[in-house]
Design a protein around this motif. Sequence first.
Motif, PDB file in Angstrom:
ATOM      1  N   ALA A  16       4.862   0.091   6.028  1.00 12.04           N
ATOM      2  CA  ALA A  16       3.996   0.486   4.921  1.00 12.04           C
ATOM      3  C   ALA A  16       2.564   0.719   5.383  1.00 12.04           C
ATOM      4  CB  ALA A  16       4.023  -0.582   3.830  1.00 12.04           C
ATOM      5  N   LYS A  17       1.950   1.761   4.876  1.00 10.39           N
ATOM      6  CA  LYS A  17       0.552   2.029   5.171  1.00 10.39           C
ATOM      7  C   LYS A  17      -0.330   1.058   4.394  1.00 10.39           C
ATOM      8  CE  LYS A  17       1.246   6.968   6.040  1.00 10.39           C
ATOM      9  NZ  LYS A  17       0.887   8.350   5.615  1.00 10.39           N
ATOM     10  N   MET A  18      -1.392   0.619   5.024  1.00 12.24           N
ATOM     11  CA  MET A  18      -2.303  -0.334   4.401  1.00 12.24           C
ATOM     12  C   MET A  18      -2.859   0.211   3.081  1.00 12.24           C
ATOM     13  SD  MET A  18      -5.611  -2.188   6.141  1.00 12.24           S
ATOM     14  CE  MET A  18      -4.644  -3.216   7.256  1.00 12.24           C
ATOM     15  N   GLU A  19      -3.220   1.471   3.063  1.00 18.29           N
ATOM     16  CA  GLU A  19      -3.794   2.050   1.843  1.00 18.29           C
ATOM     17  C   GLU A  19      -2.770   2.092   0.717  1.00 18.29           C
ATOM     18  OE1 GLU A  19      -6.934   5.469   0.462  1.00 18.29           O
ATOM     19  OE2 GLU A  19      -5.883   5.734   2.373  1.00 18.29           O
ATOM     20  N   ASP A  20      -1.507   2.344   1.031  1.00 18.96           N
ATOM     21  CA  ASP A  20      -0.464   2.340  -0.003  1.00 18.96           C
ATOM     22  C   ASP A  20      -0.319   0.945  -0.611  1.00 18.96           C
ATOM     23  OD1 ASP A  20      -0.015   4.999   0.502  1.00 18.96           O
ATOM     24  OD2 ASP A  20       1.798   4.683   1.694  1.00 18.96           O
ATOM     25  N   MET A  21      -0.424  -0.069   0.216  1.00 20.07           N
ATOM     26  CA  MET A  21      -0.339  -1.446  -0.284  1.00 20.07           C
ATOM     27  C   MET A  21      -1.528  -1.762  -1.193  1.00 20.07           C
ATOM     28  SD  MET A  21       2.498  -2.647   1.098  1.00 20.07           S
ATOM     29  CE  MET A  21       2.500  -4.443   1.266  1.00 20.07           C
ATOM     30  N   ILE A  22      -2.696  -1.324  -0.799  1.00 18.78           N
ATOM     31  CA  ILE A  22      -3.897  -1.559  -1.606  1.00 18.78           C
ATOM     32  C   ILE A  22      -3.795  -0.855  -2.949  1.00 18.78           C
ATOM     33  CG2 ILE A  22      -6.385  -1.107  -1.750  1.00 18.78           C
ATOM     34  CD1 ILE A  22      -6.427  -1.410   1.344  1.00 18.78           C
ATOM     35  N   LYS A  31      -6.684  -8.982  -8.416  1.00 18.08           N
ATOM     36  CA  LYS A  31      -8.127  -9.109  -8.185  1.00 18.08           C
ATOM     37  C   LYS A  31      -8.453  -9.204  -6.704  1.00 18.08           C
ATOM     38  CE  LYS A  31      -9.088 -11.539 -12.537  1.00 18.08           C
ATOM     39  NZ  LYS A  31      -9.630 -12.795 -13.131  1.00 18.08           N
ATOM     40  N   GLU A  32      -7.532  -9.821  -5.946  1.00 16.88           N
ATOM     41  CA  GLU A  32      -7.816 -10.093  -4.538  1.00 16.88           C
ATOM     42  C   GLU A  32      -6.504 -10.173  -3.769  1.00 16.88           C
ATOM     43  OE1 GLU A  32     -10.456 -13.376  -1.974  1.00 16.88           O
ATOM     44  OE2 GLU A  32     -10.460 -13.379  -4.171  1.00 16.88           O
ATOM     45  N   ILE A  33      -6.511  -9.624  -2.555  1.00 15.48           N
ATOM     46  CA  ILE A  33      -5.343  -9.674  -1.690  1.00 15.48           C
ATOM     47  C   ILE A  33      -5.779 -10.033  -0.269  1.00 15.48           C
ATOM     48  CG2 ILE A  33      -3.995  -8.008  -3.034  1.00 15.48           C
ATOM     49  CD1 ILE A  33      -4.759  -5.863  -0.946  1.00 15.48           C
ATOM     50  N   ALA A  34      -4.827 -10.478   0.517  1.00 13.59           N
ATOM     51  CA  ALA A  34      -5.091 -10.739   1.929  1.00 13.59           C
ATOM     52  C   ALA A  34      -3.987 -10.093   2.756  1.00 13.59           C
ATOM     53  CB  ALA A  34      -5.156 -12.233   2.205  1.00 13.59           C
ATOM     54  N   PHE A  35      -4.367  -9.237   3.678  1.00  9.22           N
ATOM     55  CA  PHE A  35      -3.411  -8.746   4.670  1.00  9.22           C
ATOM     56  C   PHE A  35      -3.257  -9.819   5.737  1.00  9.22           C
ATOM     57  CE2 PHE A  35      -4.514  -4.613   2.826  1.00  9.22           C
ATOM     58  CZ  PHE A  35      -3.247  -4.044   2.731  1.00  9.22           C
ATOM     59  N   THR A  36      -2.030 -10.206   5.994  1.00 11.25           N
ATOM     60  CA  THR A  36      -1.747 -11.295   6.940  1.00 11.25           C
ATOM     61  C   THR A  36      -0.780 -10.765   7.997  1.00 11.25           C
ATOM     62  OG1 THR A  36      -0.056 -12.075   5.372  1.00 11.25           O
ATOM     63  CG2 THR A  36      -2.202 -13.162   5.315  1.00 11.25           C
ATOM     64  N   GLU A  37      -1.312  -9.985   8.907  1.00 10.63           N
ATOM     65  CA  GLU A  37      -0.472  -9.297   9.884  1.00 10.63           C
ATOM     66  C   GLU A  37       0.096 -10.286  10.908  1.00 10.63           C
ATOM     67  OE1 GLU A  37       0.198  -6.537   8.868  1.00 10.63           O
ATOM     68  OE2 GLU A  37      -1.544  -5.636   7.904  1.00 10.63           O
ATOM     69  N   TYR A  57      -7.335  -2.897  13.845  1.00 15.18           N
ATOM     70  CA  TYR A  57      -7.084  -3.526  12.538  1.00 15.18           C
ATOM     71  C   TYR A  57      -8.389  -3.733  11.782  1.00 15.18           C
ATOM     72  CZ  TYR A  57      -5.759  -7.421   9.373  1.00 15.18           C
ATOM     73  OH  TYR A  57      -5.564  -8.240   8.291  1.00 15.18           O
ATOM     74  N   GLN A  58      -9.388  -4.260  12.448  1.00 15.97           N
ATOM     75  CA  GLN A  58     -10.694  -4.496  11.834  1.00 15.97           C
ATOM     76  C   GLN A  58     -11.301  -3.192  11.318  1.00 15.97           C
ATOM     77  OE1 GLN A  58     -12.669  -7.329  11.516  1.00 15.97           O
ATOM     78  NE2 GLN A  58     -14.471  -6.235  10.772  1.00 15.97           N
ATOM     79  N   GLU A  59     -11.248  -2.164  12.132  1.00 16.39           N
ATOM     80  CA  GLU A  59     -11.832  -0.874  11.765  1.00 16.39           C
ATOM     81  C   GLU A  59     -11.148  -0.284  10.527  1.00 16.39           C
ATOM     82  OE1 GLU A  59     -12.657   3.533  13.805  1.00 16.39           O
ATOM     83  OE2 GLU A  59     -11.691   1.932  14.934  1.00 16.39           O
ATOM     84  N   LYS A  60      -9.819  -0.321  10.517  1.00 15.77           N
ATOM     85  CA  LYS A  60      -9.069   0.221   9.379  1.00 15.77           C
ATOM     86  C   LYS A  60      -9.340  -0.576   8.116  1.00 15.77           C
ATOM     87  CE  LYS A  60      -5.919   2.945   7.542  1.00 15.77           C
ATOM     88  NZ  LYS A  60      -6.125   4.400   7.406  1.00 15.77           N
ATOM     89  N   LEU A  61      -9.341  -1.876   8.235  1.00 12.21           N
ATOM     90  CA  LEU A  61      -9.554  -2.729   7.074  1.00 12.21           C
ATOM     91  C   LEU A  61     -10.939  -2.516   6.479  1.00 12.21           C
ATOM     92  CD1 LEU A  61      -7.932  -5.249   5.711  1.00 12.21           C
ATOM     93  CD2 LEU A  61      -9.768  -6.562   6.746  1.00 12.21           C
ATOM     94  N   LEU A  64     -11.175   0.716   4.484  1.00 12.54           N
ATOM     95  CA  LEU A  64     -10.530   0.650   3.177  1.00 12.54           C
ATOM     96  C   LEU A  64     -11.232  -0.341   2.245  1.00 12.54           C
ATOM     97  CD1 LEU A  64      -6.824   0.867   4.349  1.00 12.54           C
ATOM     98  CD2 LEU A  64      -8.157   2.642   3.207  1.00 12.54           C
ATOM     99  N   ARG A  65     -11.798  -1.390   2.803  1.00  8.52           N
ATOM    100  CA  ARG A  65     -12.570  -2.325   1.980  1.00  8.52           C
ATOM    101  C   ARG A  65     -13.737  -1.607   1.315  1.00  8.52           C
ATOM    102  NH1 ARG A  65     -12.752  -8.554   3.996  1.00  8.52           N
ATOM    103  NH2 ARG A  65     -13.615  -7.877   5.967  1.00  8.52           N
ATOM    104  N   THR A  66     -14.413  -0.789   2.091  1.00  8.80           N
ATOM    105  CA  THR A  66     -15.545  -0.029   1.553  1.00  8.80           C
ATOM    106  C   THR A  66     -15.079   0.971   0.500  1.00  8.80           C
ATOM    107  OG1 THR A  66     -16.734  -0.233   3.651  1.00  8.80           O
ATOM    108  CG2 THR A  66     -17.442   1.511   2.154  1.00  8.80           C
ATOM    109  N   LYS A  67     -13.966   1.618   0.769  1.00  6.45           N
ATOM    110  CA  LYS A  67     -13.461   2.640  -0.148  1.00  6.45           C
ATOM    111  C   LYS A  67     -13.065   2.052  -1.503  1.00  6.45           C
ATOM    112  CE  LYS A  67      -9.982   6.327  -0.460  1.00  6.45           C
ATOM    113  NZ  LYS A  67      -8.919   7.069   0.282  1.00  6.45           N
TER     114      LYS A  67
END
Length: 262
Positions: A16-22, A31-37, A57-61, A64-67
């Motif tokens: 699954a793509k991170m953005e699809d999960m978000i 309200k809040e989620i945590a990716f736990t890779e 991972y940091q860069e992608k997160l 998307l956090r900003t977006k």
Amino acid sequence: MYDFHMHSNFSADCDAKMEDMIQEAIKKGLKEIAFTEHLDVDYPDKEWDFSFNPEVYQEKLELLRTKYQDKIQIRKGIEVGVQPHVLEETSDFINRLKPEFIICSMHSANKQDLHSGIFFEDRTVDEAYRIYFEEYYACIKKFKNYHILGHLDLVSRYASAEPEHVPTEIIEEILKLVISEGKGIELNTSGYKYGMNAPLPSDFILRMYRELGGEIITLGSDAHRPEEIAAHFKEAKEILTNCGFSYICSVNGEEIHYHSIK
């Protein structure tokens, strides 16, 4: 709603793509989620490489956090699979990643993976349970770089039958140690999708944890697909209430926040 256990394609067993999960989490009103890779150093089944590049991972997160910053809080997390011989290397990776939330899980024992069934060969269910919990306990007596224990009785998902004698005394020592160090456990709803018709850990462990004074508990779906996010949370919250809990927690580094189940 807070889902503090989910994966994306940074985990070896997830596409699954991170953005699809978000986007699905937003759609469901979380309200809040945590990716736990996943990080499982020296995982016994060599067909799986449970590691990832922390910088990517940091860069992608962060992107998307900003977006999605006006729609949902997203925590940088990790789920580490501990074994006695990989604790130092696991801590080194955590120190490099600097996650805001850390799940300490055990996906193998005696240097054998749980998922293939190898761990259960040539030993009784009682022996398998005892080895699993003894090794988990040995790890967390040395490994302190975590916030909560993940799906504490995961061994039950793969066992062919219920044990005749649950190693209650070891489980109690695990929970006492967790509580004394200001850490917690999770209620993981993935058991439902694997046919257990119950979350992990069992009511028995949840009640023991609460009776011993345990208060820190997170709720996680262990989602590997968008449709699994927050699955069976209604049932999980009822179970928590019946076991004496009034709150679920979210975690941001050293900050633990309590949210009323009601």
